[in-house]
Structures are given as structure tokens and as C-alpha cells.
Design a protein around this motif. Sequence first.
Motif, PDB file in Angstrom:
ATOM      1  N   LEU A  10      29.980  14.110  31.489  1.00 40.99           N
ATOM      2  CA  LEU A  10      31.404  14.123  31.780  1.00 40.99           C
ATOM      3  C   LEU A  10      32.133  14.704  30.573  1.00 40.99           C
ATOM      4  CD1 LEU A  10      33.821  13.260  33.597  1.00 40.99           C
ATOM      5  CD2 LEU A  10      33.878  11.145  32.253  1.00 40.99           C
ATOM      6  N   ILE A  11      32.898  15.765  30.800  1.00 44.60           N
ATOM      7  CA  ILE A  11      33.694  16.362  29.735  1.00 44.60           C
ATOM      8  C   ILE A  11      35.148  15.970  29.946  1.00 44.60           C
ATOM      9  CG2 ILE A  11      34.437  18.494  28.621  1.00 44.60           C
ATOM     10  CD1 ILE A  11      31.828  19.786  29.448  1.00 44.60           C
ATOM     11  N   ILE A  12      35.748  15.361  28.928  1.00 44.26           N
ATOM     12  CA  ILE A  12      37.157  14.981  28.976  1.00 44.26           C
ATOM     13  C   ILE A  12      37.970  16.161  28.465  1.00 44.26           C
ATOM     14  CG2 ILE A  12      38.874  13.263  28.337  1.00 44.26           C
ATOM     15  CD1 ILE A  12      36.474  12.062  29.776  1.00 44.26           C
ATOM     16  N   THR A  13      38.747  16.774  29.332  1.00 44.38           N
ATOM     17  CA  THR A  13      39.512  17.959  28.959  1.00 44.38           C
ATOM     18  C   THR A  13      41.001  17.637  28.898  1.00 44.38           C
ATOM     19  OG1 THR A  13      39.812  18.747  31.227  1.00 44.38           O
ATOM     20  CG2 THR A  13      37.795  19.425  30.083  1.00 44.38           C
ATOM     21  N   GLY A  14      41.780  18.636  28.557  1.00 44.59           N
ATOM     22  CA  GLY A  14      43.228  18.491  28.498  1.00 44.59           C
ATOM     23  C   GLY A  14      43.878  19.817  28.822  1.00 44.59           C
ATOM     24  N   LYS A  15      45.163  19.899  28.627  1.00 50.67           N
ATOM     25  CA  LYS A  15      45.906  21.119  28.921  1.00 50.67           C
ATOM     26  C   LYS A  15      45.367  22.277  28.082  1.00 50.67           C
ATOM     27  CE  LYS A  15      50.598  22.996  29.068  1.00 50.67           C
ATOM     28  NZ  LYS A  15      50.463  23.503  30.439  1.00 50.67           N
ATOM     29  N   GLY A  16      45.175  23.429  28.729  1.00 54.14           N
ATOM     30  CA  GLY A  16      44.702  24.616  28.020  1.00 54.14           C
ATOM     31  C   GLY A  16      43.201  24.677  27.830  1.00 54.14           C
ATOM     32  N   LYS A  17      42.458  23.816  28.541  1.00 51.12           N
ATOM     33  CA  LYS A  17      41.008  23.753  28.343  1.00 51.12           C
ATOM     34  C   LYS A  17      40.223  24.335  29.524  1.00 51.12           C
ATOM     35  CE  LYS A  17      41.316  21.253  24.474  1.00 51.12           C
ATOM     36  NZ  LYS A  17      40.557  21.365  23.230  1.00 51.12           N
ATOM     37  N   ARG A  18      40.895  25.058  30.384  1.00 57.74           N
ATOM     38  CA  ARG A  18      40.231  25.582  31.588  1.00 57.74           C
ATOM     39  C   ARG A  18      39.039  26.473  31.240  1.00 57.74           C
ATOM     40  NH1 ARG A  18      41.484  26.432  37.058  1.00 57.74           N
ATOM     41  NH2 ARG A  18      39.546  27.161  37.991  1.00 57.74           N
ATOM     42  N   ALA A  19      39.083  27.118  30.074  1.00 57.77           N
ATOM     43  CA  ALA A  19      37.983  28.005  29.679  1.00 57.77           C
ATOM     44  C   ALA A  19      36.652  27.272  29.609  1.00 57.77           C
ATOM     45  CB  ALA A  19      38.298  28.656  28.332  1.00 57.77           C
TER      46      ALA A  19
END
Length: 292
Positions: free
Chosen positions: A53-62
Motif C-alpha cells: 500500500l502506497i500512501i500518496t498525496g496531491k501531486g503524486k500521480r506520477a
Amino acid sequence: MKVRKAVIPAAGLGTRMLPITKSMPKEMLPIVDRPAIHYVVEEAIKAGIEDILIITGKGKRAIEDYFDRSFELEYYLRERGKFEELKQVEEIGEMVDIYYVRQKKPLGLGDAILHAEKHVNGEPFAVLLGDDIIISKKPAIKQLMEVAERKNTSVIGVEKVPWELVSRYGIINGQKIDEQLYTITDMVEKPSPDEAPSNMAIIGRYVLIPEIFDFLKETPPGKGGEIQLTDALRAMLNEYEMLAKVISGRRYDIGTRIGFIKANIELSLLRDDLREGVILFIKNILQEVQDE
């Protein structure tokens, strides 16, 4: 106790590596020809982790795009007979089962881990921070998993750091079991050198029991208004045994400029197709700099 799942927090803003992280997630900074997070995911896979599971945030779509299949690119490579490149691209899309949850507010590492509770579903789990690239014969997180599964408890990765650097880390106090293993008695977040109980620093690898979520929920914001994982771990010490394992390997903090450069150099030297050229360049440039 069997560790099958891993959590990779990747929601931070990467302010230590500005300005490049203004437009690129720090986890996607290139180490040779792969983004930094590729090496972290690869470490988890080599350790036997089954899903991530990767916890992402805004601007991390890459990050999501990188680990996804790219049928247009695959078609392009296949049509032009670039089969070696095609194999590399296909392998990335099939590395492991990867899931994503977004941390909507940058409230710290503890809050990011808390977002993993539903996915973990009551199991012990590994945590790998994307800032740390660890080069070792046995995957760093595997070193912790073996202890956790044998001792049936949480295990935190540590390493000795120079005393003048302890204020950059969470620091443990503990009772030595052997040269590589300690029972943790206390920990403190970023102490000054004269306040630090030791120079054993917590680094970006953990194996945690699911009870950590109960303590994270009760942990108030600390420094910078963020929920600190170290504060929750310290509270958990009152009820649960916790061990610290000195990780064997070379760690590079790619959230710093010098760590990023060092990681690129070593991982270049480990590549058969690059080693000779890199060594020659280093020798030549050193000579030129010394002659100036």
C-alpha cells in the motif's frame, strides 16, 4: 506472526530537495535510470512481501502511473523491435500487487500510517520510507521481518550516527541483547546531542504490530503540528515489547542532496553496463579538479 503486507508512505512534500520537488514527487527522483521508489518496492518484493500500500498525496500521480501498465508505450516498443526495453517496462507493471490511499492533508508520518489501517486489516506489517535507499545483501526490511516473526513483536531499524547528527533523527535508548539487537526502553524525536540517550538512530524501516493504530489515534500533534510516529511508538512501549535491529547495509538518505548523489554513484558502480565508464569518469574528474 507472518508479515505479508508493506506500507510505503509517499505523501510528503519533499521540501529538503526543492526546487526539483516543486514539480516532481521526491519518490520519483531518478537513481540511475529508475525512480527512488522503484528500489524501495523492489526491496519489499525481494523480502517476500505479497502486497504493498502506497500512501500518496496531491501531486503524486506520477507514482501510480509508473507502476501501472502502459499499453501505448508497450505497443510502440514492440512495433520497433525494442524487446529489451519492452521487457523492462512490462516487468514494472507486474512487479507486485500495489494499492493506493491518499493522505489529503500533510499531517505527518504517523497520520500517513494511520491511513493504512483498513488495508492492513489486523495483520502485522512492514513500513518502508521512500527517502532511504539501503544497499545490502539481504533486503533491509527482511532483516527486520525475520526478527519480528521469530520474536512475535514490533522491530524498528536503527543505525549508529555521529553524535552531532542525532538531532536529525528519532533516537532510541535500549538494553543490548547482542551486537545487532536491542530491547527498546525509550525513544525521543530529534533530541539535541546533550539530551540524546544514545546515538542509535531510527531509520526508514519498521515492522509493526497492528496495535500501533490504537496509539496513533491517541497521539496528539507534535513538532510542526504533525502526528509523529515516534510519539505513538513511545506510548506503545508502556504495553508492548519493542526491539531495535541494527540494519546491515549502506543507507543513503536521498532526501538530502549528498545522499542522493552518493546513491546514484554506488548504484551506478553496481551496474555491469555502467561500472567501467563511471570509474573512468571519477578518476579523470578527480585529476582535473586537483590540477585546477
